[in-house]
Enzyme design. Structure first.
Site, PDB file in Angstrom:
ATOM      1  N   CYS A  30      -9.103  17.623  -7.909  1.00 65.08           N
ATOM      2  CA  CYS A  30      -8.560  18.131  -6.640  1.00 65.08           C
ATOM      3  C   CYS A  30      -7.887  19.487  -6.778  1.00 65.08           C
ATOM      4  CB  CYS A  30      -7.551  17.141  -6.069  1.00 65.08           C
ATOM      5  SG  CYS A  30      -8.351  15.674  -5.438  1.00 65.08           S
TER       6      CYS A  30
HETATM    7  N1  CO8 Z   1      -7.917  -2.277   5.204  1.00 62.10           N
HETATM    8  C1  CO8 Z   1      -6.955  -3.224   5.296  1.00 62.10           C
HETATM    9  N2  CO8 Z   1      -6.108  -3.529   4.287  1.00 62.10           N
HETATM   10  C2  CO8 Z   1      -6.247  -2.863   3.137  1.00 62.10           C
HETATM   11  C3  CO8 Z   1      -7.240  -1.869   2.962  1.00 62.10           C
HETATM   12  C4  CO8 Z   1      -8.098  -1.586   4.042  1.00 62.10           C
HETATM   13  N3  CO8 Z   1      -9.050  -0.665   3.977  1.00 62.10           N
HETATM   14  N4  CO8 Z   1      -7.138  -1.351   1.718  1.00 62.10           N
HETATM   15  C5  CO8 Z   1      -6.142  -1.990   1.121  1.00 62.10           C
HETATM   16  N5  CO8 Z   1      -5.589  -2.920   1.954  1.00 62.10           N
HETATM   17  C6  CO8 Z   1      -4.488  -3.825   1.684  1.00 62.10           C
HETATM   18  C7  CO8 Z   1      -4.264  -3.996   0.186  1.00 62.10           C
HETATM   19  O1  CO8 Z   1      -5.106  -4.984  -0.343  1.00 62.10           O
HETATM   20  C8  CO8 Z   1      -2.805  -4.363   0.140  1.00 62.10           C
HETATM   21  O2  CO8 Z   1      -2.665  -5.730   0.451  1.00 62.10           O
HETATM   22  P1  CO8 Z   1      -1.553  -6.639  -0.313  1.00 62.10           P
HETATM   23  O3  CO8 Z   1      -0.237  -6.002   0.054  1.00 62.10           O
HETATM   24  O4  CO8 Z   1      -1.774  -7.985   0.264  1.00 62.10           O
HETATM   25  O5  CO8 Z   1      -1.870  -6.500  -1.768  1.00 62.10           O
HETATM   26  C9  CO8 Z   1      -2.176  -3.571   1.285  1.00 62.10           C
HETATM   27  O6  CO8 Z   1      -3.269  -3.272   2.170  1.00 62.10           O
HETATM   28  C10 CO8 Z   1      -1.527  -2.296   0.805  1.00 62.10           C
HETATM   29  O7  CO8 Z   1      -2.456  -1.586  -0.080  1.00 62.10           O
HETATM   30  P2  CO8 Z   1      -2.055  -0.346  -0.960  1.00 62.10           P
HETATM   31  O8  CO8 Z   1      -0.805  -0.671  -1.711  1.00 62.10           O
HETATM   32  O9  CO8 Z   1      -3.242   0.087  -1.748  1.00 62.10           O
HETATM   33  O10 CO8 Z   1      -1.765   0.701   0.215  1.00 62.10           O
HETATM   34  P3  CO8 Z   1      -0.976   2.042   0.184  1.00 62.10           P
HETATM   35  O11 CO8 Z   1       0.023   2.012   1.244  1.00 62.10           O
HETATM   36  O12 CO8 Z   1      -0.546   2.427  -1.192  1.00 62.10           O
HETATM   37  O13 CO8 Z   1      -2.097   3.094   0.652  1.00 62.10           O
HETATM   38  C11 CO8 Z   1      -3.514   4.809  -0.345  1.00 62.10           C
HETATM   39  C12 CO8 Z   1      -3.275   3.304  -0.126  1.00 62.10           C
HETATM   40  C13 CO8 Z   1      -3.807   5.420   1.014  1.00 62.10           C
HETATM   41  C14 CO8 Z   1      -4.722   4.971  -1.240  1.00 62.10           C
HETATM   42  C15 CO8 Z   1      -2.258   5.449  -0.942  1.00 62.10           C
HETATM   43  O14 CO8 Z   1      -1.816   4.721  -2.050  1.00 62.10           O
HETATM   44  C16 CO8 Z   1      -2.496   6.878  -1.375  1.00 62.10           C
HETATM   45  O15 CO8 Z   1      -2.893   7.732  -0.604  1.00 62.10           O
HETATM   46  N6  CO8 Z   1      -2.150   7.187  -2.630  1.00 62.10           N
HETATM   47  C17 CO8 Z   1      -2.297   8.526  -3.162  1.00 62.10           C
HETATM   48  C18 CO8 Z   1      -3.689   8.700  -3.566  1.00 62.10           C
HETATM   49  C19 CO8 Z   1      -4.029  10.098  -3.944  1.00 62.10           C
HETATM   50  O16 CO8 Z   1      -3.452  11.063  -3.528  1.00 62.10           O
HETATM   51  N7  CO8 Z   1      -5.038  10.191  -4.735  1.00 62.10           N
HETATM   52  C20 CO8 Z   1      -5.573  11.426  -5.094  1.00 62.10           C
HETATM   53  C21 CO8 Z   1      -6.983  11.167  -5.310  1.00 62.10           C
HETATM   54  S1  CO8 Z   1      -7.938  12.535  -5.044  1.00 62.10           S
HETATM   55  C22 CO8 Z   1      -8.282  13.359  -6.525  1.00 62.10           C
HETATM   56  O17 CO8 Z   1      -7.520  13.536  -7.384  1.00 62.10           O
HETATM   57  C23 CO8 Z   1      -9.669  13.868  -6.663  1.00 62.10           C
HETATM   58  C24 CO8 Z   1     -10.497  12.882  -7.342  1.00 62.10           C
HETATM   59  C25 CO8 Z   1     -11.883  13.358  -7.344  1.00 62.10           C
HETATM   60  C26 CO8 Z   1     -12.596  13.179  -6.018  1.00 62.10           C
HETATM   61  C27 CO8 Z   1     -13.292  11.870  -5.946  1.00 62.10           C
HETATM   62  C28 CO8 Z   1     -14.268  11.786  -4.795  1.00 62.10           C
HETATM   63  C29 CO8 Z   1     -14.858  10.399  -4.595  1.00 62.10           C
END
Ligand code: CO8
Length: 372
Positions: free
Chosen positions: A156
């Site tokens: 990224c």
């Molecule tokens: N719908 C409904 N519920 C869901 C879903 C969904 N789609 N997904 C997860 N849940 C559930 C989970 O199972 C969990 O349930 P439980 O509490 O029962 O375990 C609950 O919802 C909460 O899940 P999370 O803890 O995962 O949710 P978050 O509030 O943490 O949100 C995010 C998830 C949005 C992913 C968040 O953690 C985030 O944005 N984190 C930062 C990520 C980030 O910035 N990453 C950078 C990556 S990009 C990068 O570096 C480039 C990589 C190369 C590119 C790749 C291209 C493919």
């Protein structure tokens, strides 16, 4: 040392949009198929049943409402869940190159520069379409550009690391003009069957034209300084690579697509980025309050809200810290550049702004610019 300006930008937006509702409908249809197909193993406790996704969760957790992709039907087909690209012959332009060329032409037109006057092309992105020859060299040929070209990958943060690389070369006098291009086909390496991440990414390509100020005719922003940092982490990872065929069980291994521990990334990257920006500005003798615009990496709205508040010491207005992730989702290296390209009007001469990207590696890159 030469002064460097950003004198053009370009954004190529792919032809197909997918809303959260469309995405979730196809994902949930896939879940029904999967759970029915594996009903016996699920009942025996050998496999876990898959759960539905929801548009409400996606918007609340990330701020994303839509994403653009290069191909849509394959992604939304519950029996496939992956884009379907027609293979191209070696004589045809590759997809990444085509996307980058479109964005590059926009940046060249904005700067009033002919492609033959370009000395360096950097193709800076998270995943290259092939190992070699370099994507950047193909783009150079398609544009009819001069000089030399190479690929670089800092996930990224590729755009800001690319801007630092090009800026340093222009400052040193080895080149006069560079294009930093970020074509991102994230849809090819996103696991669309995993509800934890299926909503995160979108495709796009961006271009930034950098020139020595003494040859630029339409300069917009002076590059005051750049700062890059990395710190190893496994929390965002994709194990696909040229060793793939040499591994056993190579087909459909989950770790060959995008993987992340989102919660950890959230927790660990926020302090890293906030501190990085604070130190960068301190080194430059600039007060954070002097920043009129923050063009941040576009991964998650809450993350950007937190960083903006931490940097400015107050809540930034939407104009001061524009987000584009609601429309484009996370476009990896391109996100902060889309924000910069689409939201730099209304600034006065002398106003300062900061482009900052962060992500896998971990990596953080920041660029302080001054409106001319
Ligand atoms: N719908 C409904 N519920 C869901 C879903 C969904 N789609 N997904 C997860 N849940 C559930 C989970 O199972 C969990 O349930 P439980 O509490 O029962 O375990 C609950 O919802 C909460 O899940 P999370 O803890 O995962 O949710 P978050 O509030 O943490 O949100 C995010 C998830 C949005 C992913 C968040 O953690 C985030 O944005 N984190 C930062 C990520 C980030 O910035 N990453 C950078 C990556 S990009 C990068 O570096 C480039 C990589 C190369 C590119 C790749 C291209 C493919």
């Amino acid at each position: 040392m030469k002064e460097v300006v950003i004198s053009g930008t370009g954004v190529f937006t792919p032809p197909y949009a997918i809303s959260n509702d469309e995405l979730v409908a196809s994902f949930n249809a896939y879940v029904d198929l999967y759970n029915a197909e594996h009903a016996g193993e699920i009942a025996a406790g050998e496999l876990e049943a898959k759960s539905y996704s929801s548009s409400e969760f996606i918007f609340a957790a990330s701020g994303i409402e839509n994403r653009y992709v290069m191909e849509k039907e394959g992604i939304l087909d519950p029996t496939r869940m992956c884009p379907r690209y027609t293979p191209r012959s070696d004589e045809e332009p590759s997809m990444m190159a085509e996307m980058a060329v479109d964005a590059a032409k926009q940046a060249l037109a904005m700067g009033g520069v002919d492609a033959t006057d370009i000395d360096l092309i950097l193709c800076a992105a998270s995943n290259m379409e092939r190992a070699y020859p370099a994507m950047a060299v193909e783009i150079q040929a398609l544009l009819g550009a001069g000089g030399f070209a190479f690929d670089m990958n800092v996930a990224c943060s590729s755009a800001t690391f690319g801007i630092q690389t090009a800026t340093d070369m222009i400052r040193a006098g080895s080149i006069k003009r560079a294009l930093v291009l970020c074509p991102e086909i994230t849809s090819g390496h996103l696991e669309w069957r995993d509800r934890d991440c299926h909503f995160i990414f979108g495709d796009v390509a961006t271009a930034v034209l950098l020139e020595a100020s003494d040859v630029a005719t339409g300069p917009q922003f002076r590059v005051l300084s750049t700062r890059c940092a990395t710190q190893f982490s496994n929390n965002i990872r994709n194990n696909n690579g040229f060793l793939r065929r040499a591994h056993d069980q190579m087909e459909d291994r989950r770790d060959m697509q995008f993987m992340q521990n989102g919660r950890k990334v959230f927790k660990e990257v926020l302090p890293l980025v906030s501190q990085h920006i604070a130190e960068h500005l301190e080194e430059e003798g600039q007060e954070p309050t002097a920043l009129k615009r923050l063009w941040l990496h576009q991964a998650n709205k809450s993350m950007n809200d937190y960083i903006g508040k931490k940097v400015l010491g107050r809540e930034p207005s939407p104009e001061e810290q524009p987000n584009i992730l609601q429309d484009y989702a996370n476009t990896s290296s391109a996100g902060s550049i889309i924000a910069f390209a689409q939201h730099n009007s209304g600034m006065s001469a002398g106003d300062l702004g900061l482009i900052c990207s962060f992500g896998a590696g971990y990596s953080v890159g920041s660029v302080v610019v001054e409106k001319l």
